[in-house]
Design a protein around this motif. Structure first.
Motif, PDB file in Angstrom:
ATOM      1  N   TYR A 140       0.822  -1.211   0.000  1.00 36.64           N
ATOM      2  CA  TYR A 140       0.000   0.000   0.000  1.00 36.64           C
ATOM      3  C   TYR A 140       0.858   1.264   0.000  1.00 36.64           C
ATOM      4  N   ASN A 141       2.083   1.135  -0.422  1.00 37.95           N
ATOM      5  CA  ASN A 141       3.006   2.267  -0.463  1.00 37.95           C
ATOM      6  C   ASN A 141       2.828   3.012  -1.793  1.00 37.95           C
ATOM      7  N   PHE A 142       1.660   3.637  -1.956  1.00 42.57           N
ATOM      8  CA  PHE A 142       1.289   4.252  -3.236  1.00 42.57           C
ATOM      9  C   PHE A 142       2.206   5.413  -3.599  1.00 42.57           C
ATOM     10  N   ARG A 143       2.585   5.445  -4.888  1.00 43.16           N
ATOM     11  CA  ARG A 143       3.430   6.512  -5.411  1.00 43.16           C
ATOM     12  C   ARG A 143       2.752   7.178  -6.602  1.00 43.16           C
ATOM     13  N   VAL A 144       2.839   8.488  -6.678  1.00 42.86           N
ATOM     14  CA  VAL A 144       2.369   9.229  -7.847  1.00 42.86           C
ATOM     15  C   VAL A 144       3.582   9.520  -8.726  1.00 42.86           C
ATOM     16  N   LEU A 145       3.553   9.015  -9.949  1.00 39.61           N
ATOM     17  CA  LEU A 145       4.643   9.239 -10.888  1.00 39.61           C
ATOM     18  C   LEU A 145       4.173  10.187 -11.979  1.00 39.61           C
ATOM     19  N   ASN A 146       4.909  11.265 -12.162  1.00 41.20           N
ATOM     20  CA  ASN A 146       4.536  12.305 -13.121  1.00 41.20           C
ATOM     21  C   ASN A 146       5.447  12.271 -14.343  1.00 41.20           C
ATOM     22  N   TYR A 147       4.826  12.342 -15.521  1.00 45.97           N
ATOM     23  CA  TYR A 147       5.562  12.392 -16.777  1.00 45.97           C
ATOM     24  C   TYR A 147       5.002  13.527 -17.629  1.00 45.97           C
ATOM     25  N   THR A 148       5.878  14.143 -18.417  1.00 42.75           N
ATOM     26  CA  THR A 148       5.464  15.124 -19.409  1.00 42.75           C
ATOM     27  C   THR A 148       5.930  14.644 -20.775  1.00 42.75           C
ATOM     28  N   LEU A 149       4.990  14.493 -21.702  1.00 47.53           N
ATOM     29  CA  LEU A 149       5.304  14.011 -23.044  1.00 47.53           C
ATOM     30  C   LEU A 149       4.976  15.086 -24.071  1.00 47.53           C
ATOM     31  N   HIS A 150       5.895  15.285 -25.027  1.00 46.75           N
ATOM     32  CA  HIS A 150       5.746  16.334 -26.032  1.00 46.75           C
ATOM     33  C   HIS A 150       5.377  15.734 -27.393  1.00 46.75           C
ATOM     34  N   PHE A 151       4.419  16.381 -28.064  1.00 45.34           N
ATOM     35  CA  PHE A 151       3.981  15.946 -29.390  1.00 45.34           C
ATOM     36  C   PHE A 151       3.789  17.189 -30.265  1.00 45.34           C
ATOM     37  N   GLU A 152       4.422  17.163 -31.426  1.00 42.42           N
ATOM     38  CA  GLU A 152       4.292  18.308 -32.321  1.00 42.42           C
ATOM     39  C   GLU A 152       2.897  18.423 -32.911  1.00 42.42           C
ATOM     40  N   ASP A 153       2.220  17.275 -33.069  1.00 43.85           N
ATOM     41  CA  ASP A 153       0.893  17.298 -33.687  1.00 43.85           C
ATOM     42  C   ASP A 153      -0.240  17.235 -32.669  1.00 43.85           C
ATOM     43  N   LEU A 154       0.045  17.525 -31.424  1.00 43.28           N
ATOM     44  CA  LEU A 154      -1.003  17.572 -30.403  1.00 43.28           C
ATOM     45  C   LEU A 154      -1.919  18.762 -30.690  1.00 43.28           C
ATOM     46  N   PRO A 155      -3.230  18.557 -30.718  1.00 38.78           N
ATOM     47  CA  PRO A 155      -4.141  19.690 -30.929  1.00 38.78           C
ATOM     48  C   PRO A 155      -3.908  20.780 -29.878  1.00 38.78           C
ATOM     49  N   ASN A 156      -3.936  22.019 -30.299  1.00 42.11           N
ATOM     50  CA  ASN A 156      -3.631  23.143 -29.409  1.00 42.11           C
ATOM     51  C   ASN A 156      -4.503  23.148 -28.161  1.00 42.11           C
ATOM     52  N   ALA A 157      -5.747  22.746 -28.328  1.00 43.84           N
ATOM     53  CA  ALA A 157      -6.687  22.788 -27.200  1.00 43.84           C
ATOM     54  C   ALA A 157      -6.295  21.818 -26.085  1.00 43.84           C
ATOM     55  N   PHE A 158      -5.455  20.828 -26.420  1.00 41.43           N
ATOM     56  CA  PHE A 158      -5.081  19.812 -25.430  1.00 41.43           C
ATOM     57  C   PHE A 158      -3.657  20.017 -24.897  1.00 41.43           C
ATOM     58  N   ASP A 159      -3.079  21.179 -25.186  1.00 40.01           N
ATOM     59  CA  ASP A 159      -1.758  21.506 -24.649  1.00 40.01           C
ATOM     60  C   ASP A 159      -1.882  21.662 -23.131  1.00 40.01           C
ATOM     61  N   GLY A 160      -1.153  20.841 -22.389  1.00 40.71           N
ATOM     62  CA  GLY A 160      -1.244  20.864 -20.928  1.00 40.71           C
ATOM     63  C   GLY A 160      -2.296  19.920 -20.378  1.00 40.71           C
ATOM     64  N   ILE A 400       0.163  11.820 -16.515  1.00 42.86           N
ATOM     65  CA  ILE A 400       0.864  12.189 -17.749  1.00 42.86           C
ATOM     66  C   ILE A 400       0.306  13.512 -18.260  1.00 42.86           C
ATOM     67  N   GLU A 401       1.190  14.470 -18.478  1.00 40.55           N
ATOM     68  CA  GLU A 401       0.790  15.752 -19.057  1.00 40.55           C
ATOM     69  C   GLU A 401       1.214  15.795 -20.514  1.00 40.55           C
ATOM     70  N   LEU A 402       0.280  16.136 -21.378  1.00 35.07           N
ATOM     71  CA  LEU A 402       0.558  16.252 -22.810  1.00 35.07           C
ATOM     72  C   LEU A 402       0.934  17.696 -23.125  1.00 35.07           C
ATOM     73  N   LYS A 403       2.055  17.863 -23.842  1.00 32.35           N
ATOM     74  CA  LYS A 403       2.505  19.198 -24.195  1.00 32.35           C
ATOM     75  C   LYS A 403       2.692  19.308 -25.706  1.00 32.35           C
ATOM     76  N   LYS A 404       2.351  20.475 -26.220  1.00 31.19           N
ATOM     77  CA  LYS A 404       2.497  20.762 -27.641  1.00 31.19           C
ATOM     78  C   LYS A 404       3.934  21.158 -27.957  1.00 31.19           C
ATOM     79  N   GLY A 405       4.509  20.557 -29.019  1.00 32.73           N
ATOM     80  CA  GLY A 405       5.843  20.942 -29.465  1.00 32.73           C
ATOM     81  C   GLY A 405       6.895  19.926 -29.098  1.00 32.73           C
ATOM     82  N   LYS A 406       8.157  20.326 -29.323  1.00 33.70           N
ATOM     83  CA  LYS A 406       9.296  19.455 -29.047  1.00 33.70           C
ATOM     84  C   LYS A 406       9.794  19.659 -27.618  1.00 33.70           C
ATOM     85  N   LYS A 407      10.350  18.596 -27.076  1.00 39.68           N
ATOM     86  CA  LYS A 407      10.934  18.678 -25.752  1.00 39.68           C
ATOM     87  C   LYS A 407      12.240  19.458 -25.853  1.00 39.68           C
ATOM     88  N   GLU A 408      12.434  20.395 -24.959  1.00 40.05           N
ATOM     89  CA  GLU A 408      13.666  21.177 -24.965  1.00 40.05           C
ATOM     90  C   GLU A 408      14.846  20.307 -24.588  1.00 40.05           C
TER      91      GLU A 408
END
Length: 409
Positions: A140-160, A400-408
């Motif tokens: 029961y040692n629950f962990r929250v794992l956060n990821y940010t993934l970048h996509f150039e073709d992600l619709p603008n409305a779904f950025d973030g 998981i957070e979806l981001k528009k564009g390339k990863k820096e």
């Protein structure tokens, strides 16, 4: 019957060797008798639970603990045996030297050295204690794992856009309501736009979820909750009285998921719409390599979406990604899977090491992977199965957070 004979022989041999270490380290006879008594109780309970219970192949919490204790005890003895066996080889070499080189008349086998037995038990105590801790706290040692993934073709409305994924609930194994309520609160605290569950709600039977319906019914996300089935959800590991009973069990589970608030995708797709743009959510039934059910139909699930849609695929078993998804004519930007549990045992130090024995079975077994511009996240699982604990591979809530564009760079 043969497998039980093999188990008993192996258990006795390992216990005998482990007993040698105990006997060498301490001369108190009551400790020797206690050790033997514990061995008999652990083995006897394990055999009783898996031969005398009326549940057939259903793995109840009681059975799981019986397995967990026998596993822990055997690991303790196996590790100590490895050290003692090496010592026995050395003792044998010295004995043969005295007999054939030194020409001693009587074969002399050196006694065990106390410090070697102490080392053996000290080393063995580490995995033994870890397995006990895994049953007591780790599961029961629950962990929250956060990821940010970048996509150039992600619709603008779904950025973030934020997605929370959970997988492999295995409600039939739970034994602590307070811990589950804590995990539900933890999921809701992420305040994600979307909540996705990637299969294995139960171990075997829909009824396992009934005590937990209210708890999981509290899960919430702005744009809804969606789910798919895992291999355990079909009831394939139960000896049913009739095919009709098995079919009804699956229908009951589908009903429970609906009552909880999940939109169950059975080789289907949905569109998530935002500011005139859309994201395609695809869900397939279980498709697994190596003897697992192949009910998933990717073509059918994707028949109503377009090639240029941004696609998120829910597929319980990550082997589906390797075998069919990555090389499909459609480009599935992100696949969410589970199934492996990370074997509930391993070593993970971010940036340093990530290892579990399950890596020998699954190429992609935990975390984010990328191939041909497509990503998969293999969730380590919310619950547990078989061994009633976790060591090093903790229960996971993925964000998981979806981001528009390339990863820096």
């Amino acid at each position: 019957m043969i497998r039980w004979i093999v188990f008993i022989i192996i258990f006795i041999l390992l216990t005998f060797y482990g007993f040698q270490a105990i006997k060498t380290v301490t001369k108190y006879s009551w400790i020797h008798y206690l050790y033997i008594a514990i061995a008999i109780i652990i083995a006897g309970n394990f055999i009783y639970q898996f031969t005398g219970a009326s549940e057939g192949r259903v793995l109840s919490p009681i059975k799981s603990y019986a397995f967990g204790f026998v596993l822990s005890f055997m690991v303790l003895n196996l590790v100590s045996t490895s050290v003692l066996f090496l010592e026995d080889i050395i003792r044998g070499v010295f004995g043969l030297y005295d007999k054939f080189i030194a020409k001693r008349e009587v074969f002399y086998f050196p006694e065990r050295r106390k410090f070697v037995s102490q080392i053996a038990l000290g080393i063995a105590a580490i995995p033994f204690a870890s397995l006990l801790y895994g049953m007591y706290r780790g599961k029961y040692n629950f962990r929250v794992l956060n990821y940010t993934l970048h996509f150039e073709d992600l619709p603008n409305a779904f950025d973030g856009y934020r997605i929370t994924q959970i997988s492999d609930i295995h409600s039939g194994s739970f034994d602590n309501k307070a811990k589950i309520e804590y995990a539900i609160d933890l999921i809701n605290e992420q305040e994600s736009d979307l909540l996705l569950f990637t299969g294995d709600m139960v171990n075997n039977k829909a009824s396992e979820m009934l005590p937990w319906k209210e708890s999981f019914g509290r899960l919430k996300a702005v744009d809804g909750k969606y789910s798919v089935l895992g291999n355990h959800d079909y009831g394939d590991y139960v000896d049913w009285d009739s095919p009709k009973e098995k079919e009804q069990n699956l229908e009951d589970l589908k009903t429970i998921q609906k009552e909880i608030g999940f939109d169950l995708l059975l080789n289907e797709s949905r569109f998530l719409k935002k500011n005139g743009e859309r994201l395609a959510l695809v869900g397939v039934e279980n498709w697994g390599k190596g003897g697992f059910k192949k009910a998933g139909d990717l073509k059918k699930a994707s028949q109503h979406i377009e090639a240029d849609d941004f696609k998120i695929l829910m597929s319980h078993d990550p082997s589906h990604w390797d075998e069919e998804v990555v090389n499909d004519a459609y480009h599935y930007h992100l696949t969410l899977s589970g199934h492996t549990h990370g074997m509930q045992f391993g070593i993970e130090i971010p940036g340093w090491i990530k290892w579990s024995p399950v890596k020998w079975r699954y190429k992609h077994w935990a975390g984010i992977y990328e191939n041909l511009g497509q990503y998969i996240n293999v969730n380590r699982g919310f619950g547990y199965l078989g061994y009633p604990g976790r060591v090093g591979i903790w229960p996971e809530i993925t964000v998981i957070e979806l981001k528009k564009g390339k990863k820096e760079a």
